[in-house]
Write a protein that holds these residues in place. Structure first.
Motif, PDB file in Angstrom:
ATOM      1  N   ARG A 300       0.829  -1.206   0.000  1.00  0.00           N
ATOM      2  CA  ARG A 300       0.000   0.000   0.000  1.00  0.00           C
ATOM      3  C   ARG A 300       0.866   1.259   0.000  1.00  0.00           C
ATOM      4  N   VAL A 301       1.903   1.230   0.833  1.00  0.00           N
ATOM      5  CA  VAL A 301       2.802   2.385   0.895  1.00  0.00           C
ATOM      6  C   VAL A 301       3.567   2.527  -0.412  1.00  0.00           C
ATOM      7  N   LEU A 302       3.989   1.411  -1.004  1.00  0.00           N
ATOM      8  CA  LEU A 302       4.698   1.452  -2.280  1.00  0.00           C
ATOM      9  C   LEU A 302       3.836   2.105  -3.349  1.00  0.00           C
ATOM     10  N   PHE A 303       2.564   1.731  -3.407  1.00  0.00           N
ATOM     11  CA  PHE A 303       1.646   2.329  -4.380  1.00  0.00           C
ATOM     12  C   PHE A 303       1.506   3.838  -4.131  1.00  0.00           C
ATOM     13  N   MET A 304       1.395   4.228  -2.877  1.00  0.00           N
ATOM     14  CA  MET A 304       1.258   5.649  -2.531  1.00  0.00           C
ATOM     15  C   MET A 304       2.508   6.430  -2.934  1.00  0.00           C
ATOM     16  N   ARG A 305       3.672   5.847  -2.704  1.00  0.00           N
ATOM     17  CA  ARG A 305       4.924   6.543  -3.027  1.00  0.00           C
ATOM     18  C   ARG A 305       5.121   6.665  -4.534  1.00  0.00           C
ATOM     19  N   ILE A 306       4.779   5.604  -5.260  1.00  0.00           N
ATOM     20  CA  ILE A 306       4.904   5.653  -6.720  1.00  0.00           C
ATOM     21  C   ILE A 306       3.927   6.675  -7.286  1.00  0.00           C
ATOM     22  N   SER A 307       2.709   6.686  -6.766  1.00  0.00           N
ATOM     23  CA  SER A 307       1.700   7.653  -7.237  1.00  0.00           C
ATOM     24  C   SER A 307       2.177   9.078  -6.993  1.00  0.00           C
TER      25      SER A 307
END
Length: 315
Positions: A300-307
């Motif tokens: 979830r954090v990875l998706f947020m950081r990439i976004s």
């Protein structure tokens, strides 16, 4: 102050390390409308010259101490409790070295203390200021009288915010509790300490804004990997101690707290992982079992950081 039958001594302590705003903090204590106070300043072996700032105030109410070693480097609570050990007053308040009081802070806290003689914890509302002293936000207001359970409920549901600076206590109560509770880097220490101090009698609060809390601007990325993992450890320690605290004191109301506590712990870990460097973030995949981090959280954090990175690239 006509509503006082007595003139109790109030101890205000400043655990000092940073020089930049120390003068303002000291000045705000000495300019209180209530004068029967002692100001204890404990210099935690600061590399900056704090003595010349303290010496610029010619006030006999000031007591200045210097630690031989930096005891609060990894846990500021050590110096909080060192301050407490010097206190002689009936009441005690701890002020951060970059925060300031309004002139009537002590007077208003004592008013609550005499209005509610069975309570040990008193609180003012705080406003958040930036490095230039401009107001950028406010802490939520609280009811004038609140049980410990209600306060814990609001905290775990993230409906309360606090620092160490907006509270005053009866000294005998916090000494009975053996002082402030220690977690790594004092993470959650202010919250958990207030829970313990207010357990039986609750908290008395004023909606008046009497404290200015200064945002330091320090973030996780600038403090390296050791602190990230120390804070993750602190979150796990807080989670464990809170479960014991709830079970011992609010067992019949556990269902109102457990799910919210779990959610808060989850979100606090996500917040740290979101703010840290990419290197430390990916290292957390390897250390996830040690710090009770689930894969779902990391992805979830990875998706947020990439976004965030993609969005920034188009701006």
């Amino acid at each position: 102050m006509s509503f006082f039958k007595e003139n109790p001594l109030v101890t205000v302590a400043i655990p000092a390390y940073k020089r930049e705003y120390l003068y303002n903090a000291i000045e705000s204590v000495l300019n209180q409308s209530y004068s029967n106070l002692e100001l204890i300043i404990v210099d935690d072996h600061s590399p900056e010259n704090l003595k010349d700032i303290v010496s610029s105030f010619k006030d006999e109410r000031i007591k200045y101490y210097v630690n031989q070693n930096n005891i609060g480097k990894f846990n500021p609570v050590n110096n909080w409790n060192k301050c407490l050990s010097y206190a002689r007053g009936e009441f005690f308040a701890l002020l951060c070295d970059d925060d300031v009081y309004e002139p009537n802070f002590i007077e208003e806290m004592l008013y609550l203390a005499y209005k509610y003689p069975f309570i040990n914890v008193f609180r003012a509302r705080a406003e958040i200021i930036d490095s230039n002293g401009y107001v950028i936000d406010y802490y939520p207001s609280s009811p004038e009288l609140e049980t410990c359970f209600d306060y814990v409920w609001h905290v775990v549901h993230q409906l309360r915010r606090q620092t160490i600076s907006e509270f005053m206590y009866r000294l005998k109560r916090i000494k009975y509790c053996n002082g402030y509770y220690s977690f790594p880097y004092a993470w959650y220490s202010d919250y958990f300490s207030v829970f313990r101090f207010s357990l039986d009698e609750g908290i008395g609060s004023t909606s008046k804004i009497l404290v200015k809390f200064r945002m330091s601007g320090i973030n996780i990325t600038s403090l390296g990997g050791y602190k990230l993992y120390a804070l993750l450890e602190a979150i796990n320690d807080f989670d464990r101690e809170m479960k014991k605290f709830i079970d011992a004191n609010f067992h019949d109301k556990e269902k109102y707290l457990s799910a919210a506590l779990k959610r808060r712990i989850y979100e606090d870990k996500m917040g740290l992982l979101y703010e840290t460097s990419w290197k430390l973030f990916f290292r957390s995949f390897l250390l996830r079992k040690k710090y009770a981090i689930v894969l779902k959280m990391l992805f979830r954090v990875l998706f947020m950081r990439i976004s965030k990175a993609v969005k920034s690239s188009f701006l």
